[in-house]
Design a protein around this motif. Structure first.
Motif, PDB file in Angstrom:
ATOM      1  N   ALA A  41       2.139  -7.449  -1.002  1.00  0.00           N
ATOM      2  CA  ALA A  41       1.596  -7.765   0.318  1.00  0.00           C
ATOM      3  C   ALA A  41       1.977  -6.713   1.358  1.00  0.00           C
ATOM      4  N   GLY A  42       2.809  -5.736   0.965  1.00  0.00           N
ATOM      5  CA  GLY A  42       3.269  -4.710   1.885  1.00  0.00           C
ATOM      6  C   GLY A  42       2.396  -3.470   1.844  1.00  0.00           C
ATOM      7  N   PRO A  43       2.819  -2.402   2.515  1.00  0.00           N
ATOM      8  CA  PRO A  43       2.001  -1.196   2.633  1.00  0.00           C
ATOM      9  C   PRO A  43       1.997  -0.293   1.402  1.00  0.00           C
ATOM     10  N   VAL A  44       2.899  -0.536   0.456  1.00  0.00           N
ATOM     11  CA  VAL A  44       2.980   0.329  -0.730  1.00  0.00           C
ATOM     12  C   VAL A  44       2.639  -0.471  -1.985  1.00  0.00           C
ATOM     13  N   GLY A  45       3.470  -1.419  -2.350  1.00  0.00           N
ATOM     14  CA  GLY A  45       3.214  -2.263  -3.513  1.00  0.00           C
ATOM     15  C   GLY A  45       3.494  -1.568  -4.832  1.00  0.00           C
ATOM     16  N   GLY A  46       3.743  -2.359  -5.860  1.00  0.00           N
ATOM     17  CA  GLY A  46       3.992  -1.788  -7.177  1.00  0.00           C
ATOM     18  C   GLY A  46       4.584  -2.817  -8.115  1.00  0.00           C
ATOM     19  N   ASP A  47       4.731  -2.407  -9.364  1.00  0.00           N
ATOM     20  CA  ASP A  47       5.339  -3.258 -10.384  1.00  0.00           C
ATOM     21  C   ASP A  47       6.852  -3.093 -10.429  1.00  0.00           C
ATOM     22  N   GLY A  48       7.400  -2.405  -9.436  1.00  0.00           N
ATOM     23  CA  GLY A  48       8.836  -2.183  -9.373  1.00  0.00           C
ATOM     24  C   GLY A  48       9.119  -0.880  -8.660  1.00  0.00           C
ATOM     25  N   LEU A  49      10.389  -0.565  -8.545  1.00  0.00           N
ATOM     26  CA  LEU A  49      10.847   0.679  -7.916  1.00  0.00           C
ATOM     27  C   LEU A  49      11.497   1.552  -8.966  1.00  0.00           C
ATOM     28  N   LEU A  50      11.043   2.796  -9.077  1.00  0.00           N
ATOM     29  CA  LEU A  50      11.644   3.763  -9.988  1.00  0.00           C
ATOM     30  C   LEU A  50      12.580   4.686  -9.216  1.00  0.00           C
ATOM     31  N   LEU A  51      13.715   5.006  -9.837  1.00  0.00           N
ATOM     32  CA  LEU A  51      14.651   5.964  -9.268  1.00  0.00           C
ATOM     33  C   LEU A  51      14.889   7.095 -10.255  1.00  0.00           C
ATOM     34  N   LEU A  52      14.727   8.325  -9.796  1.00  0.00           N
ATOM     35  CA  LEU A  52      15.192   9.497 -10.528  1.00  0.00           C
ATOM     36  C   LEU A  52      16.638   9.694 -10.122  1.00  0.00           C
ATOM     37  N   VAL A  53      17.569   9.575 -11.078  1.00  0.00           N
ATOM     38  CA  VAL A  53      18.993   9.609 -10.751  1.00  0.00           C
ATOM     39  C   VAL A  53      19.680  10.762 -11.469  1.00  0.00           C
TER      40      VAL A  53
END
Length: 314
Positions: A41-53
């Motif tokens: 419902a937000g401005p980006v959306g997705g199936d999750g957050l990915l982090l390059l660590v």
């Protein structure tokens, strides 16, 4: 707090991806950022957050993935391709081990699935059919067998990739049945308190697999990379396909190429499409996002992927 991110997808499984190397935010903060950025419902959306660590040992970089509910997954293979591509872009490498929270996975740039469709292959060796590894509190191993206590009479294959999967082969995918079973597993029942991803898999006449998944921490999703990998391995374990044979795996989000070996390992080759790069402000005290500022549009990549999808469905 301001973040730059890449909106990306692997086989339709879409994510905001943040280069978090050198950042030392607490997990609770990353969970809050995931809930905000991945909110449909937000401005980006997705199936999750990915982090390059940052990497460790022999892995020059690593991946973390937070679900939209803020929980952390052991891995996400569709996301891994995107993280690997970002890592390769950052380091100049074309192949490397990628550090995961509980294991490592190999990744490499390979020939594109289609013109303009950046393609990454990943190989996972942390594969297990041990019921305890899957998180089940009954039995030793379930391969095309009923699982006592599961509210379904279907026969399942239980695997880790290294996240837990329950795979059932069906003639026709019944989404209502899949959602009901996924919701039950999502409630963290005593049978599988760590929850599990649940997939119904149909064998297609052309020899491909069609996978529909209820993803832990997400719900019904158009694509789940580790579920596609688990489905290929389950198909070989149950004699539905051969070992070390390339097979196409399809889902609502697109397609990948897969191959599994007895050793055990699973290799998946699929797209890692970068749709755009943007920046956004995040307010830690409220968990709210500010306006998204577009930095770079990748319309050519988006169009190349859409062309591949259109061709694959005709």
């Amino acid at each position: 707090m301001r973040f730059e991110f890449i909106k990306c997808h692997g086989s339709g499984n879409d994510f905001p991806l943040i280069d978090a190397r050198g950042l030392t935010l607490p997990d609770a903060q990353w969970a809050a950022i995931a809930r905000a950025l991945a909110d449909r419902a937000g401005p980006v959306g997705g199936d999750g957050l990915l982090l390059l660590v940052d990497g460790r040992d022999e892995a020059p970089f690593g991946q973390r993935m937070f679900n939209p509910d803020g929980s952390e997954a052991e891995t996400c293979l569709n996301g891994l391709r995107c993280v690997a591509r970002a890592g390769f872009d950052a380091t100049g490498l074309d192949a490397a081990l990628v550090g995961l929270p509980k294991s490592d996975a190999w990744a490499a740039r390979v020939a594109d699935l289609a013109p303009g469709v950046a393609t990454i292959a990943t190989r996972v060796t942390s594969v297990s059919a041990n019921a305890r590894d899957v998180g089940l509190t009954v039995g030793d191993r379930f391969v095309d067998a009923p699982i006592p206590g599961l509210p379904s009479e279907r026969r399942f294959t239980a695997l880790t990739m290294p996240n837990p999967h329950l795979i059932a082969f069906v003639d026709v995918v019944d989404e209502a049945e899949l959602v009901a079973l996924g919701d039950w597993c999502e409630s963290a029942p005593p049978l599988i308190p760590g929850r599990a991803n649940v997939s119904f898999v149909a064998m297609v006449d052309d020899g491909s697999l069609f996978v529909r998944t209820y993803e832990r921490g997400v719900g019904l999703t158009d694509s789940c990379g580790s579920a596609m990998a688990a489905s290929v391995h389950a198909a070989a374990l149950t004699g539905r396909i051969g070992w070390d044979v390339e097979v196409v795996i399809r889902n609502r989000g697109g397609l990948v190429r897969g191959r599994t070996k007895v050793d055990p390992s699973v290799e998946i080759a699929g797209n890692a499409t970068f749709e755009y790069r943007a920046a956004v402000d995040f307010a830690p005290d409220t968990g709210q996002l500010g306006a998204v500022t577009l930095i770079e549009d990748r319309a050519v990549e988006r169009d190349a992927w859409r062309s591949l999808l259109t061709a694959s469905r005709n």
